[in-house]
Write an enzyme that holds these catalytic residues in place. Structure first.
Site, PDB file in Angstrom:
ATOM      1  N   SER A 100       0.843  -1.197   0.000  1.00 40.94           N
ATOM      2  CA  SER A 100       0.000   0.000   0.000  1.00 40.94           C
ATOM      3  C   SER A 100       0.878   1.246   0.000  1.00 40.94           C
ATOM      4  O   SER A 100       1.995   1.238   0.540  1.00 40.94           O
ATOM      5  CB  SER A 100      -0.842  -0.025   1.279  1.00 40.94           C
ATOM      6  OG  SER A 100      -1.415   1.235   1.522  1.00 40.94           O
ATOM      7  N   TYR A 116      -1.645  -1.074  11.023  1.00 45.83           N
ATOM      8  CA  TYR A 116      -1.940  -1.597   9.681  1.00 45.83           C
ATOM      9  C   TYR A 116      -0.781  -1.277   8.732  1.00 45.83           C
ATOM     10  O   TYR A 116      -0.265  -2.143   8.021  1.00 45.83           O
ATOM     11  CB  TYR A 116      -3.247  -1.002   9.129  1.00 45.83           C
ATOM     12  CG  TYR A 116      -3.402  -1.203   7.639  1.00 45.83           C
ATOM     13  CD1 TYR A 116      -3.712  -2.458   7.124  1.00 45.83           C
ATOM     14  CD2 TYR A 116      -3.204  -0.155   6.731  1.00 45.83           C
ATOM     15  CE1 TYR A 116      -3.831  -2.649   5.746  1.00 45.83           C
ATOM     16  CE2 TYR A 116      -3.313  -0.342   5.366  1.00 45.83           C
ATOM     17  CZ  TYR A 116      -3.630  -1.595   4.876  1.00 45.83           C
ATOM     18  OH  TYR A 116      -3.730  -1.790   3.525  1.00 45.83           O
ATOM     19  N   LYS A 143       2.276  -3.675   6.623  1.00 45.49           N
ATOM     20  CA  LYS A 143       2.688  -3.632   5.203  1.00 45.49           C
ATOM     21  C   LYS A 143       4.210  -3.427   5.096  1.00 45.49           C
ATOM     22  O   LYS A 143       4.875  -4.098   4.303  1.00 45.49           O
ATOM     23  CB  LYS A 143       1.940  -2.524   4.453  1.00 45.49           C
ATOM     24  CG  LYS A 143       0.442  -2.750   4.312  1.00 45.49           C
ATOM     25  CD  LYS A 143       0.113  -3.971   3.469  1.00 45.49           C
ATOM     26  CE  LYS A 143      -1.371  -4.220   3.357  1.00 45.49           C
ATOM     27  NZ  LYS A 143      -1.710  -5.560   2.857  1.00 45.49           N
TER      28      LYS A 143
END
Ligand code: NAD
Ligand code: UD1
Length: 331
Positions: A123, A147, A151
């Site tokens: 992302s 989050y 990644k």
């Protein structure tokens, strides 16, 4: 044969459509924690072809082994993961465990069965908040929430594994802001509860389920003061996965690439485009900035063009048209 983890979800189901249309055989695994298996019925309606589905969690080593025993995979496209930023701040353990342990388990089973190629959903969140747009793949990565850290960490794990095994092929695809839906209106994004992301929220305002959009800040240093992002049509994004997979067929090592359009649009510009596409009023309230947001975030999309010969073809009007088509039929 391609294994798609998280293949019943938003981006996964659109990628299954593109894979089937391109003639690949597809196996999907998903634990259905954030999607329904019905999306694969819709994929079948769109393509006239079926994916094989197994309800398996990526943390379930034996469950994965059973699937790998039955099929010989040339590549894994790995979408499965939890993705809500706010929830990750409240339940970090769950996010690290699901996303990081799940990926490690998947990689372990891939190694056992000698599957060496993986396309990973990263992302633009890995660019953190200190880099200036346009964002290029060589910029330093960081994160502002669990989050985002999952990644960053998964990118590191995959890179280290490729470093240790020169036959490994890894694509780290850094998505910008995927929106829109398949033009059929059969698959799209319909999150549970009140959405955090802009487009699902606007869709619910357009269908009359929410009264107005809160615009988080109108005093940024941008074209009209509202936040700027690089929105990308989910169908373009799905096609980017096929391009990356084909690239890996000829290149070992790690490919890190942005999947964005390279164009930024402000919240108010998106609202205007959506109004035009839907013919609906979208009342807005200017609200305070959302903590953690940056003013402007958009890709330098030239590396994907150069290496993958892929670039986004659909524009913001197409994205809003298809998002509205899906919302008016399903939300
Ligand atoms: P999604 O929630 O629609 O799809 C993810 C799928 O993974 C869901 O179907 C869910 O049930 C499944 N899943 C979650 N944990 C699992 C587990 N342990 N085992 C098996 N299945 C599991 O989300 P999406 O928008 O399609 O996102 C796909 C991927 O792309 C995610 O990794 C996400 O972090 C990443 N991504 C999404 C965006 C975005 O804006 N949508 C942006 C950047 C990156
Ligand atoms: C958010 C996440 C990011 C994640 C991405 C895709 C944060 C800080 N970032 O990115 O990590 O990868 O979603 O899931 O949560 N906006 C409004 N009103 C709304 C909703 C959004 O004005 O009700 C604005 C935002 O301030 C932003 C833009 O719309 O300027 C896009 O927001 P959003 O869709 O949430 O995406 P990101 O913030 O880019």
């Amino acid at each position: 044969m391609i294994l798609v983890t998280g293949g019943t979800g938003f981006i996964g189901s659109h990628t299954c459509v593109e894979l089937l249309n391109a003639g690949y055989e597809v196996v999907v695994i998903d634990n259905l924690s954030n999607s329904k298996v019905d999306s694969l019925d819709a994929v079948k309606k769109i393509t006239g072809k079926s994916c094989l589905f197994y309800k398996v969690d990526i943390n379930d080593e034996n469950g994965l082994r059973e699937v790998f025993k039955k099929h010989k995979f040339e590549c894994v496209i790995h979408f499965a993961g939890l993705k809500a930023v706010g929830e990750s701040v409240e339940k970090p353990h769950w996010y690290y465990s699901n996303n990081i342990s799940g990926t490690l388990t998947l990689l372990k089973v891939m190694a056992e069965f000698n599957v060496k190629s993986i396309v990973f959903s990263s992302s633009a969140t890995v660019y953190g908040c200190d880099n200036q747009s346009p964002l290029t793949e060589d910029m330093r990565t960081s994160a502002t929430n669990p989050y985002g850290w999952t990644k960053v960490m998964q990118e590191q794990i995959l890179s280290d594994i490729a470093f240790a095994d020169s036959d490994m092929r890894v694509a780290l695809l850094r998505y910008f802001n995927p929106i829109g839906a398949h033009p059929s209106g059969l698959i799209g994004e319909n999150p549970n509860g009140i959405p955090n992301n802009l487009l699902p929220y606007v869709c619910l305002v357009a269908v009359g389920k929410l009264p107005h959009l809160n615009v988080f800040g109108d005093d940024y240093d941008t074209i009209d003061g509202s936040g700027v992002r690089d929105y990308i049509h989910v169908v373009d994004l799905a096609k980017g996965h096929l391009a990356a997979m084909r690239y890996l067929a000829d290149h070992a090592g790690v490919l890190t690439v942005n999947l964005g359009t390279g164009n930024g649009y402000s919240v108010l510009q998106v609202v205007e485009a959506y109004k035009k596409a839907s013919g609906k009023e979208i009342p807005v309230n200017i609200s305070p900035r959302r903590p953690g947001d940056v003013a402007s975030n958009f890709a330098d999309a030239s590396k994907a063009k150069k290496l993958l010969n892929w670039s986004a073809e659909l524009d913001i009007n197409d994205m809003c048209r298809d998002a509205w088509n899906f919302a008016s039929k399903n939300m």
